[in-house]
Enzyme design. Structure first.
Site, PDB file in Angstrom:
ATOM      1  N   LYS A  52       0.835  -1.207   0.000  1.00  0.00           N
ATOM      2  CA  LYS A  52       0.000   0.000   0.000  1.00  0.00           C
ATOM      3  C   LYS A  52       0.869   1.255   0.000  1.00  0.00           C
ATOM      4  O   LYS A  52       0.559   2.239  -0.685  1.00  0.00           O
ATOM      5  CB  LYS A  52      -0.909   0.002   1.215  1.00  0.00           C
ATOM      6  N   HIS A  64      -7.291 -30.643 -32.128  1.00  0.00           N
ATOM      7  CA  HIS A  64      -8.278 -29.634 -31.720  1.00  0.00           C
ATOM      8  C   HIS A  64      -9.139 -30.127 -30.561  1.00  0.00           C
ATOM      9  O   HIS A  64     -10.367 -30.007 -30.583  1.00  0.00           O
ATOM     10  CB  HIS A  64      -9.131 -29.207 -32.906  1.00  0.00           C
TER      11      HIS A  64
END
Length: 529
Positions: free
Chosen positions: A140, A281
């Site tokens: 922070k 695929h």
């Protein structure tokens, strides 16, 4: 605060001490005062470094088995104070709080503890409290404080100090802060997910999950899509845990298809013989068992040689040289197996674009776990499809009883169908697929596609007739109408395995009886979207 900030005082408290001593020495050589706790302080002192105990700074000893040691204003004030705020500076002066310019913390090994199968109380004791609190405080206040949570950032910090006269820039501190918040978020996600499982909460009010970047990818499914590969730390053998021996970096589609191939081939216990799956695929274009790995590969390849080109090959047993020689006869993207012998590695080494992955084991198809899929505004979570049916689970519903060979082929086809995109139809003979229809909106269309594939291969192989004649067939879901059964009979199939449960089951069974097919119900569905 935008100008570079000098690092004069650092607090180091780490569980993973990899690279710690060298890193701390290099900080100390720059005149950085080092504060530390517990085992970290001991390791640094043993290496001959001067360390100030956090307990000496706070005036409180570590207590409650180390649960309380850094939760103190003299620590958090030193991390959170805004250095350009006069009130903050006055408070620091009044209470004897010294600034902390660098925080180096990696957390208690909670994820590792869970992965080892530790009991509930041990897992609880490995939940870090002070570490995340300090990390969040430092992140922070990144306008003034640098925070490191990963060993791999030690060198980056030192390089930043070299480049900026022992100072860190705001841009660098911002990057560290983002990494820090991601780490605490991932840590909390691991704790909350573990606890949900531990207490049997199947649908917790909030579900969090996280990953660590394993590889940046050139693109996603298509070149205009950005992509990256993240790992969760799960130890399930597969593409995420595999060792890549050679070849180009895996692509997004490679990773997706390789995972599909290995999860499928793992359904077949290697104790019962070799198995091979070829994926294209995300759908299988050939799956087979064999007496040897090379036989299993050849039989899988002969299901659909056209689609196998540029595919993914997965084996349930170590790859040997003879099988490798067969595989390299056509272009293959990836081969994945539990292991590979030196002959196989040597043969593949001549194919620079072929990737070889070894995993050290097979994923357990019966294991639980969650799978996720994103939708607009949220995501779907469900348990892994670990459904399995055995011979004893089958309900024979037709007048004709299936033979033992047909039953074996039905169960084989059923296992493969679980990994075929819906609507799925799988034809099988002698424990090998001979036609696969996948991903169609109509089950009848999948039936016809599988038949056509088999007809094409019969012509290519010079066979007198397609192998769907006399085959067993698996359907991932029930047949809603008799037309699907009629299409299978037209293809020459003789036995069908399906979930059952249609409103027209009676019509479907009657059609099978009329056409001389044996049919069994599993009572279990395997949709795969």
């Amino acid at each position: 605060m935008t100008h570079p900030i000098p690092i004069k005082r650092a607090l180091i408290s780490v569980s993973d001490k990899t690279g710690l001593i060298d890193f701390a020495r290099r900080l100390s050589a720059r005149g950085v005062e080092i504060l530390s706790t517990g085992g970290s302080a001991g390791a640094l002192r043993e290496a001959g470094l001067t360390v100030v105990d956090v307990a000496d700074v706070t005036g409180f000893p570590e207590m409650m088995d180390g649960r309380v040691k850094t939760l103190h204003p003299k620590v958090h004030g030193g991390l959170l104070a805004l250095r350009d705020n006069q009130e903050h500076l006055a408070a620091m002066e009044a209470h004897g709080i010294g600034p902390i310019d660098l925080l180096v913390v990696n957390l208690y090994p909670f994820e590792e503890t869970v992965a080892k199968g530790a009991d509930y109380d041990t897992c609880i004791e490995n939940i870090d409290i002070g570490g995340p609190a300090m990390i969040r405080a430092a992140a922070k206040n990144h306008g003034f404080v640098s925070v490191i949570v990963d060993v791999e950032d030690y060198d980056a910090l030192l390089a930043e100090l070299d480049a900026n006269d022992d100072r860190t820039t705001l841009a660098f501190r911002r990057r560290l802060a983002q990494v820090a918040y991601a780490r605490t978020a991932a840590y909390d996600a691991a704790v909350s997910s573990w606890m949900a499982g531990a207490i049997g909460e199947e649908t917790p009010r909030r579900r969090a999950f996280a990953g660590t970047l394993a590889q940046g990818l050139r693109y996603g499914e298509n070149p205009h899509q950005q992509a990256a590969f993240y790992v969760t730390g799960e130890t399930r053998p597969g593409v995420a845990t595999a060792r890549q021996w050679q070849g180009k970096e895996l692509s997004y589609n490679n990773i997706n298809d390789t995972d599909a191939a290995f999860e499928l081939v793992a359904e077949f216990d290697p104790a019962n013989g070799p198995a091979c799956a070829i994926i294209k695929h995300a759908n299988p274009c050939g799956v087979a068992r064999g007496e040897t790995a090379i036989e299993a590969y050849r039989r899988a390849f002969d299901c659909d040689r056209t689609s196998a080109f540029g595919g993914i090959v997965a084996l349930n047993q170590p790859l040997d040289g003879a099988t490798a020689e067969e595989i390299v006869k056509i272009f293959t993207e990836v081969v994945i197996a539990p292991d590979a012998d030196e002959d196989a590695k040597r043969i593949f080494a001549a194919k620079k674009n072929l990737r070889l992955l070894t995993t050290g084991g097979l994923p357990d198809p019966a294991a639980g776990g969650l799978t996720f899929r994103q939708v607009a505004g949220g995501f779907l979570a469900q348990g892994r499809d670990n459904g399995h049916v055995a011979r004893a689970d089958l309900k024979i519903v037709t007048a004709r009883q299936p033979s033992e060979a047909e039953l074996a082929d039905m169960l084989f086809a059923w296992t493969v169908a679980k990994h075929v995109k819906s609507n799925a139809i799988v034809y099988a003979r002698d424990l090998a697929t001979v036609g696969i229809g996948a991903g169609q909106m109509s089950r009848v269309d999948s039936t016809r596609i599988g038949r056509r594939k088999s007809e094409d291969m019969a012509e290519a192989l010079g066979l007198p007739q397609p192998l769907t004649i006399g085959a067993a067939v698996a359907s991932d879901a029930f047949f809603p109408f008799a037309d699907g059964i009629e299409a299978l009979a037209e293809a020459g199939a003789k036995a069908v395995i399906q979930p059952g449960g249609s409103m027209r089951d009676d019509e479907v069974i009657a059609a099978a009886d009329r056409l001389g097919l044996a049919m069994v119900f599993t009572g279990q569905r395997h949709f795969r979207h």
